[in-house]
Design a protein around this motif. Structure first.
Motif, short mmCIF file in Angstrom:
data_model
loop_
_atom_site.label_atom_id
_atom_site.label_comp_id
_atom_site.label_asym_id
_atom_site.label_seq_id
_atom_site.Cartn_x
_atom_site.Cartn_y
_atom_site.Cartn_z
N VAL A 298 0.65 -1.19 0.05
CA VAL A 298 0.10 -0.10 -0.14
C VAL A 298 0.72 1.13 0.14
CG1 VAL A 298 -1.66 1.47 1.49
CG2 VAL A 298 -2.05 -1.20 1.22
N LEU A 299 1.99 1.31 0.87
CA LEU A 299 2.73 2.53 0.89
C LEU A 299 3.56 2.67 -0.67
CD1 LEU A 299 4.60 2.04 4.27
CD2 LEU A 299 3.01 3.62 3.54
N LEU A 300 3.99 1.58 -1.23
CA LEU A 300 4.56 1.63 -2.44
C LEU A 300 3.53 2.15 -3.51
CD1 LEU A 300 6.76 -1.49 -2.45
CD2 LEU A 300 7.45 0.98 -2.15
N LEU A 301 2.32 1.71 -3.55
CA LEU A 301 1.09 2.19 -4.29
C LEU A 301 1.02 3.65 -4.00
CD1 LEU A 301 -1.35 -0.85 -4.36
CD2 LEU A 301 0.10 -0.15 -6.24
N ILE A 302 0.85 4.15 -2.90
CA ILE A 302 0.76 5.63 -2.72
C ILE A 302 1.96 6.34 -3.28
CG2 ILE A 302 0.68 7.18 -1.02
CD1 ILE A 302 -0.73 5.27 0.85
N ILE A 303 3.21 5.94 -3.15
CA ILE A 303 4.21 6.50 -3.85
C ILE A 303 4.33 6.78 -5.31
CG2 ILE A 303 6.65 6.52 -4.18
CD1 ILE A 303 6.81 5.02 -1.27
N THR A 304 3.75 5.21 -5.84
CA THR A 304 3.54 5.21 -7.23
C THR A 304 2.45 6.18 -7.74
OG1 THR A 304 4.21 2.75 -7.24
CG2 THR A 304 3.05 3.46 -9.29
N VAL A 305 1.40 6.33 -6.99
CA VAL A 305 0.48 7.22 -7.60
C VAL A 305 0.84 8.64 -7.58
CG1 VAL A 305 -2.08 8.09 -7.04
CG2 VAL A 305 -1.46 5.52 -6.85
N VAL A 306 1.70 8.90 -6.50
CA VAL A 306 2.03 10.27 -6.48
C VAL A 306 3.15 10.57 -7.76
CG1 VAL A 306 3.53 11.68 -5.23
CG2 VAL A 306 1.87 10.50 -4.16
N TYR A 307 3.80 9.51 -8.18
CA TYR A 307 4.80 9.59 -9.16
C TYR A 307 4.10 9.68 -10.29
CZ TYR A 307 7.84 7.62 -12.76
OH TYR A 307 8.42 7.11 -13.93
N ILE A 308 3.00 9.00 -10.65
CA ILE A 308 2.31 9.08 -11.86
C ILE A 308 1.64 10.49 -12.06
CG2 ILE A 308 0.42 8.04 -13.14
CD1 ILE A 308 1.19 5.38 -12.23
N ARG A 309 0.94 10.91 -11.07
CA ARG A 309 0.33 12.20 -10.91
C ARG A 309 1.20 13.41 -11.25
NH1 ARG A 309 -4.65 13.07 -8.96
NH2 ARG A 309 -4.09 15.09 -8.18
N THR A 310 2.68 13.31 -10.68
CA THR A 310 3.55 14.18 -10.84
C THR A 310 3.98 14.31 -12.47
OG1 THR A 310 4.63 13.97 -8.29
CG2 THR A 310 5.67 15.17 -9.89
N LEU A 311 4.12 13.25 -12.69
CA LEU A 311 4.73 13.05 -14.39
C LEU A 311 3.70 13.70 -15.31
CD1 LEU A 311 6.31 9.58 -14.58
CD2 LEU A 311 7.47 11.84 -14.38
N PHE A 312 2.40 13.41 -14.87
CA PHE A 312 1.21 13.86 -15.53
C PHE A 312 1.12 15.37 -15.53
CE2 PHE A 312 -1.04 9.52 -16.00
CZ PHE A 312 -0.67 9.41 -17.22
N ARG A 313 1.29 15.92 -14.32
CA ARG A 313 1.23 17.18 -13.92
C ARG A 313 2.22 17.96 -14.83
NH1 ARG A 313 1.36 17.40 -9.05
NH2 ARG A 313 -0.91 16.72 -8.68
N GLN A 314 3.51 17.43 -14.76
CA GLN A 314 4.67 17.79 -15.40
C GLN A 314 4.36 18.07 -16.91
OE1 GLN A 314 7.26 19.55 -13.90
NE2 GLN A 314 8.01 19.81 -15.95
N GLY A 315 3.75 17.04 -17.12
CA GLY A 315 3.54 16.95 -18.76
C GLY A 315 2.46 18.05 -19.25
N GLU A 316 1.61 18.36 -18.30
CA GLU A 316 0.58 19.43 -18.84
C GLU A 316 0.98 20.72 -18.63
OE1 GLU A 316 -2.58 18.70 -15.81
OE2 GLU A 316 -3.36 16.87 -17.00
#
Length: 319
Positions: A298-316
């Motif tokens: 669960v901790l790793l999934l939370i980190i992964t979600v933050v990672y993906i959201r950060t990349l998408f936000r950076q792309g936008e």
């Protein structure tokens, strides 16, 4: 004379064609990904489901099989109310991971900057040297660090004793929490910084030299050029190496377990990975071990979600 127009499609037929095209556009990527998703489901999702199922049971190994008794969330309740988890296991896991990530990214960035300034020959020599550290198996690297800090006759112990810092005969680096994890941190950083160095170096090669020349003309020193040119330009690269390092360092097992005392004999040095393993395979408490594994997931999934959201936000933002 204008060419005669063909028969006009009814509005209903045009709308149906648009819907069909939209459906194909939406489903085609998933159809192409379907074989890979099936393989990933078999390799990752199904074992995860089994671990989650095991965490809700009291499983006893018996000859010819096993016996499982459903216990609900009792293992999670016992785990989350355990003082060992909150005072030892989680602090060790979190602080160790963040220390490793910070030092790995910092050292890797410094090495990348060095590679960027070297000539072709020395760059190749240094690249081969750091890749050798990356290619070294974690087990081999861990035993090297154990040998260096071995009580009494380890090289570090001998040097520290010769300058009067410690008494090699009575000092054991692996019995206390802080020196134990300091050695583990050195081990993880030594093994992980080459990935950061090579990745950041690849990003540095994409930065136009004109930007640095303009910065020098404006009177910016090296530190200012790094923070105002290098970091903003390859910010996505830093995000990738930071998040990936965080994911890897949260689930470190080998480097902790193989050190003296890390195999369960010293509870003060448990992290989540080792704690889960000890509970399941050393104490045969498979339910609690599975619950700890789910908590780590669960901790790793939370980190992964933050990672993906950060990349998408950076792309936008780049768009």
């Amino acid at each position: 004379m204008p060419a005669p127009r063909g028969p006009r499609q009814p509005d209903g037929a045009a709308e149906s064609a648009r819907r069909r095209k939209k459906l194909i556009t939406l489903t085609r990527p998933w159809l192409l990904l379907a074989p890979s998703l099936v393989v990933l489901a078999g390799l990752l999702l199904w074992p995860l489901i089994q671990v989650g199922k095991l965490s809700l049971q009291d499983y006893k190994v018996k000859f010819g099989g096993g016996e499982a008794t459903f216990t609900g969330f009792d293992h999670y309740s016992d785990l989350l109310t355990s003082s060992l988890l909150w005072k030892t296991v989680l602090p060790n896991t979190v602080f160790f991971a963040f220390a490793c990530v910070g030092l790995t990214v910092a050292l890797g960035t410094l090495v990348a900057l060095l590679l960027n300034r070297l000539g072709t020959t020395w760059r190749m020599i240094c690249s081969i040297a750091i890749l050798a550290a990356w290619a070294m198996p974690a087990v081999t690297g861990t035993y090297v660090w154990i040998w260096l800090f071995q009580p009494q006759d380890g090289m570090v112990s001998q040097i520290a004793g010769s300058v009067g810092l410690i008494d090699p005969e009575t000092t054991n680096w692996f019995t206390e929490r802080v020196p134990f994890y300091a050695i583990a941190t050195l081990n993880v950083v030594h093994h992980g910084f080459p990935f950061v160095a090579i990745t950041v170096f690849a990003g540095l090669l994409t930065i136009p030299k004109e930007l640095y020349e303009a910065g020098e003309l404006d009177g910016a020193n090296a530190w200012q050029r790094f923070w105002n040119i290098t970091v903003p330009t390859i910010k996505p690269v830093f995000l990738v190496v930071t998040i990936l390092s965080t994911i890897w360092d949260f689930k470190v097992f080998t480097q902790v377990y193989l050190q003296p005392g890390g195999d369960g004999s010293n509870e003060e040095v448990y992290n989540l990975g080792v704690f889960s393993y000890i509970q399941a395979f050393a104490k045969n408490d498979y339910g609690t071990g599975a619950a700890a594994a789910v908590l780590l997931t669960v901790l790793l999934l939370i980190i992964t979600v933050v990672y993906i959201r950060t990349l998408f936000r950076q792309g936008e933002e780049d768009l």
